[in-house]
Design a protein around this motif. Structure first.
Motif, PDB file in Angstrom:
ATOM      1  N   MET A  86       0.849  -1.194   0.000  1.00 16.18           N
ATOM      2  CA  MET A  86       0.000   0.000   0.000  1.00 16.18           C
ATOM      3  C   MET A  86       0.889   1.251   0.000  1.00 16.18           C
ATOM      4  O   MET A  86       1.766   1.403   0.846  1.00 16.18           O
ATOM      5  CB  MET A  86      -0.879  -0.045   1.255  1.00 16.18           C
ATOM      6  CG  MET A  86      -1.912   1.064   1.320  1.00 16.18           C
ATOM      7  SD  MET A  86      -3.232   1.057   0.092  1.00 16.18           S
ATOM      8  CE  MET A  86      -4.530   0.147   0.886  1.00 16.18           C
ATOM      9  N   THR A  87       0.644   2.144  -0.927  1.00 18.46           N
ATOM     10  CA  THR A  87       1.433   3.363  -1.015  1.00 18.46           C
ATOM     11  C   THR A  87       1.068   4.327   0.111  1.00 18.46           C
ATOM     12  O   THR A  87      -0.096   4.500   0.419  1.00 18.46           O
ATOM     13  CB  THR A  87       1.142   4.090  -2.347  1.00 18.46           C
ATOM     14  OG1 THR A  87       1.003   3.115  -3.361  1.00 18.46           O
ATOM     15  CG2 THR A  87       2.249   5.051  -2.678  1.00 18.46           C
ATOM     16  N   ALA A  88       2.071   4.911   0.723  1.00 21.69           N
ATOM     17  CA  ALA A  88       1.795   5.898   1.762  1.00 21.69           C
ATOM     18  C   ALA A  88       1.635   7.265   1.116  1.00 21.69           C
ATOM     19  O   ALA A  88       2.362   7.623   0.200  1.00 21.69           O
ATOM     20  CB  ALA A  88       2.928   5.917   2.781  1.00 21.69           C
ATOM     21  N   LEU A 115      -3.032   4.864   1.272  1.00 20.46           N
ATOM     22  CA  LEU A 115      -3.766   5.400   0.119  1.00 20.46           C
ATOM     23  C   LEU A 115      -5.273   5.331   0.380  1.00 20.46           C
ATOM     24  O   LEU A 115      -6.007   6.278   0.103  1.00 20.46           O
ATOM     25  CB  LEU A 115      -3.405   4.596  -1.146  1.00 20.46           C
ATOM     26  CG  LEU A 115      -4.080   5.056  -2.434  1.00 20.46           C
ATOM     27  CD1 LEU A 115      -3.769   6.508  -2.743  1.00 20.46           C
ATOM     28  CD2 LEU A 115      -3.653   4.157  -3.593  1.00 20.46           C
ATOM     29  N   ARG A 116      -5.693   4.203   0.955  1.00 20.96           N
ATOM     30  CA  ARG A 116      -7.113   4.030   1.256  1.00 20.96           C
ATOM     31  C   ARG A 116      -7.613   5.137   2.200  1.00 20.96           C
ATOM     32  O   ARG A 116      -8.659   5.720   1.993  1.00 20.96           O
ATOM     33  CB  ARG A 116      -7.309   2.659   1.926  1.00 20.96           C
ATOM     34  CG  ARG A 116      -8.754   2.331   2.256  1.00 20.96           C
ATOM     35  CD  ARG A 116      -8.782   1.109   3.151  1.00 20.96           C
ATOM     36  NE  ARG A 116      -8.211  -0.056   2.478  1.00 20.96           N
ATOM     37  CZ  ARG A 116      -8.921  -1.105   2.063  1.00 20.96           C
ATOM     38  NH1 ARG A 116     -10.208  -1.142   2.276  1.00 20.96           N
ATOM     39  NH2 ARG A 116      -8.338  -2.112   1.463  1.00 20.96           N
ATOM     40  N   HIS A 117      -6.805   5.409   3.222  1.00 17.98           N
ATOM     41  CA  HIS A 117      -7.164   6.456   4.176  1.00 17.98           C
ATOM     42  C   HIS A 117      -7.213   7.818   3.477  1.00 17.98           C
ATOM     43  O   HIS A 117      -8.113   8.623   3.707  1.00 17.98           O
ATOM     44  CB  HIS A 117      -6.134   6.476   5.315  1.00 17.98           C
ATOM     45  CG  HIS A 117      -6.496   7.379   6.447  1.00 17.98           C
ATOM     46  ND1 HIS A 117      -6.821   6.927   7.698  1.00 17.98           N
ATOM     47  CD2 HIS A 117      -6.591   8.736   6.513  1.00 17.98           C
ATOM     48  CE1 HIS A 117      -7.105   7.960   8.473  1.00 17.98           C
ATOM     49  NE2 HIS A 117      -6.969   9.068   7.783  1.00 17.98           N
ATOM     50  N   ALA A 118      -6.233   8.062   2.604  1.00 22.05           N
ATOM     51  CA  ALA A 118      -6.177   9.345   1.894  1.00 22.05           C
ATOM     52  C   ALA A 118      -7.420   9.529   1.033  1.00 22.05           C
ATOM     53  O   ALA A 118      -8.010  10.624   0.997  1.00 22.05           O
ATOM     54  CB  ALA A 118      -4.916   9.403   1.031  1.00 22.05           C
ATOM     55  N   VAL A 119      -7.854   8.470   0.382  1.00 24.86           N
ATOM     56  CA  VAL A 119      -9.047   8.562  -0.469  1.00 24.86           C
ATOM     57  C   VAL A 119     -10.280   8.846   0.376  1.00 24.86           C
ATOM     58  O   VAL A 119     -11.143   9.650   0.006  1.00 24.86           O
ATOM     59  CB  VAL A 119      -9.218   7.275  -1.315  1.00 24.86           C
ATOM     60  CG1 VAL A 119     -10.596   7.255  -1.992  1.00 24.86           C
ATOM     61  CG2 VAL A 119      -8.106   7.176  -2.341  1.00 24.86           C
ATOM     62  N   ARG A 120     -10.322   8.216   1.559  1.00 23.21           N
ATOM     63  CA  ARG A 120     -11.457   8.500   2.453  1.00 23.21           C
ATOM     64  C   ARG A 120     -11.481   9.978   2.862  1.00 23.21           C
ATOM     65  O   ARG A 120     -12.537  10.588   2.984  1.00 23.21           O
ATOM     66  CB  ARG A 120     -11.382   7.623   3.710  1.00 23.21           C
ATOM     67  CG  ARG A 120     -12.066   6.270   3.532  1.00 23.21           C
ATOM     68  CD  ARG A 120     -12.541   5.726   4.887  1.00 23.21           C
ATOM     69  NE  ARG A 120     -11.450   5.615   5.843  1.00 23.21           N
ATOM     70  CZ  ARG A 120     -10.694   4.513   5.995  1.00 23.21           C
ATOM     71  NH1 ARG A 120     -10.925   3.439   5.272  1.00 23.21           N
ATOM     72  NH2 ARG A 120      -9.731   4.492   6.870  1.00 23.21           N
ATOM     73  N   MET A 121     -10.281  10.554   3.064  1.00 20.80           N
ATOM     74  CA  MET A 121     -10.210  11.980   3.413  1.00 20.80           C
ATOM     75  C   MET A 121     -10.722  12.839   2.261  1.00 20.80           C
ATOM     76  O   MET A 121     -11.393  13.852   2.469  1.00 20.80           O
ATOM     77  CB  MET A 121      -8.766  12.364   3.761  1.00 20.80           C
ATOM     78  CG  MET A 121      -8.274  11.733   5.064  1.00 20.80           C
ATOM     79  SD  MET A 121      -6.496  11.948   5.296  1.00 20.80           S
ATOM     80  CE  MET A 121      -6.422  13.666   5.810  1.00 20.80           C
ATOM     81  N   ILE A 140      -7.648   7.273  -9.214  1.00 17.57           N
ATOM     82  CA  ILE A 140      -8.246   6.319  -8.294  1.00 17.57           C
ATOM     83  C   ILE A 140      -9.692   6.790  -8.118  1.00 17.57           C
ATOM     84  O   ILE A 140      -9.939   7.845  -7.541  1.00 17.57           O
ATOM     85  CB  ILE A 140      -7.452   6.206  -6.975  1.00 17.57           C
ATOM     86  CG1 ILE A 140      -8.127   5.205  -6.042  1.00 17.57           C
ATOM     87  CG2 ILE A 140      -7.230   7.522  -6.281  1.00 17.57           C
ATOM     88  CD1 ILE A 140      -7.175   4.568  -5.051  1.00 17.57           C
ATOM     89  N   GLY A 141     -10.625   6.064  -8.693  1.00 14.96           N
ATOM     90  CA  GLY A 141     -12.002   6.549  -8.774  1.00 14.96           C
ATOM     91  C   GLY A 141     -12.012   7.808  -9.627  1.00 14.96           C
ATOM     92  O   GLY A 141     -11.447   7.825 -10.719  1.00 14.96           O
ATOM     93  N   VAL A 142     -12.573   8.883  -9.065  1.00 12.40           N
ATOM     94  CA  VAL A 142     -12.640  10.132  -9.823  1.00 12.40           C
ATOM     95  C   VAL A 142     -11.437  11.023  -9.529  1.00 12.40           C
ATOM     96  O   VAL A 142     -11.283  12.088 -10.111  1.00 12.40           O
ATOM     97  CB  VAL A 142     -13.933  10.918  -9.472  1.00 12.40           C
ATOM     98  CG1 VAL A 142     -15.172  10.128  -9.892  1.00 12.40           C
ATOM     99  CG2 VAL A 142     -13.993  11.252  -7.977  1.00 12.40           C
ATOM    100  N   TYR A 143     -10.578  10.588  -8.607  1.00 13.45           N
ATOM    101  CA  TYR A 143      -9.473  11.452  -8.173  1.00 13.45           C
ATOM    102  C   TYR A 143      -8.166  11.094  -8.867  1.00 13.45           C
ATOM    103  O   TYR A 143      -7.925   9.924  -9.168  1.00 13.45           O
ATOM    104  CB  TYR A 143      -9.261  11.320  -6.664  1.00 13.45           C
ATOM    105  CG  TYR A 143     -10.475  11.684  -5.856  1.00 13.45           C
ATOM    106  CD1 TYR A 143     -10.813  13.025  -5.676  1.00 13.45           C
ATOM    107  CD2 TYR A 143     -11.263  10.702  -5.287  1.00 13.45           C
ATOM    108  CE1 TYR A 143     -11.941  13.360  -4.927  1.00 13.45           C
ATOM    109  CE2 TYR A 143     -12.390  11.030  -4.549  1.00 13.45           C
ATOM    110  CZ  TYR A 143     -12.725  12.371  -4.378  1.00 13.45           C
ATOM    111  OH  TYR A 143     -13.830  12.702  -3.653  1.00 13.45           O
ATOM    112  N   PRO A 144      -7.327  12.099  -9.078  1.00 17.44           N
ATOM    113  CA  PRO A 144      -5.948  11.774  -9.472  1.00 17.44           C
ATOM    114  C   PRO A 144      -5.302  10.996  -8.330  1.00 17.44           C
ATOM    115  O   PRO A 144      -5.586  11.285  -7.167  1.00 17.44           O
ATOM    116  CB  PRO A 144      -5.278  13.139  -9.651  1.00 17.44           C
ATOM    117  CG  PRO A 144      -6.275  14.181  -9.307  1.00 17.44           C
ATOM    118  CD  PRO A 144      -7.557  13.536  -8.869  1.00 17.44           C
ATOM    119  N   MET A 145      -4.491  10.006  -8.655  1.00 14.90           N
ATOM    120  CA  MET A 145      -3.855   9.180  -7.610  1.00 14.90           C
ATOM    121  C   MET A 145      -2.985  10.071  -6.714  1.00 14.90           C
ATOM    122  O   MET A 145      -1.971  10.609  -7.158  1.00 14.90           O
ATOM    123  CB  MET A 145      -2.986   8.123  -8.290  1.00 14.90           C
ATOM    124  CG  MET A 145      -2.199   7.295  -7.328  1.00 14.90           C
ATOM    125  SD  MET A 145      -3.163   5.936  -6.648  1.00 14.90           S
ATOM    126  CE  MET A 145      -2.960   4.724  -7.965  1.00 14.90           C
TER     127      MET A 145
END
Ligand SMILES: [Zn+2]
Length: 147
Positions: free
Chosen positions: A1-3, A19-25, A42-47
């Motif tokens: 998992m990328t930090a 990354l998962r936490h960042a996307v939740r934010m 990642i989804g609608v967001y730039p990674m």
């Protein structure tokens, strides 16, 4: 998992999250993408590589009031040296004397030797013609722990 690095709203780095936490934010709209991997979504967001908090978070270790004032703490901060002459400090000097409203705070106190303390008396350093070798500051927890 990328930090992913999290920046405070003033761009001060705070910590890393998954990354998962960042996307939740991002989803909760508490953070925005500050720097992203080129051409990756990642989804609608730039990674995200770096995200930035939308509102400023006060961090205790950078901006908090720091450790509580203590005589021992002042001696530790000043290396047990007199703030005026550099000799062994045995007491605490209030820069603005207590008799004139000076308080027990990190910025109003320095370690001092008896000679300087008595010479200064109920005067400010300027009035007594004495020069502080250092500008008293609030020590970090880290600095106190190291002494
Ligand atoms: Zn002294």
């Amino acid at each position: 998992m990328t930090a992913v690095l999290v920046l405070n709203a003033d761009l001060g780095p705070l910590h890393r999250v998954t990354l998962r936490h960042a996307v939740r934010m991002l989803l909760r709209e508490v953070a925005v993408v500050h720097e992203s991997e080129p051409d990756r979504l990642i989804g609608v967001y730039p990674m995200p590589k770096v995200v930035r908090l939308v509102s400023y978070v006060v961090t205790r270790w950078r901006f908090g009031s720091g450790p509580a004032w203590s005589r021992a703490g002042v001696h530790a901060r000043d290396g047990r040296r007199c703030g005026y002459c550099g000799k062994d400090a045995t007491t605490i000097d209030h820069i603005l004397p207590r008799s004139r409203g000076g308080r027990n705070t990190w910025k109003n106190t320095v370690a001092a030797c008896m000679v300087c303390n008595q010479r200064k008396g109920d005067r400010t350093p300027a009035e007594a013609g004495m020069v502080l070798r250092l500008q008293p500051s609030v020590p970090t927890w880290h600095a106190l722990a190291q002494r």
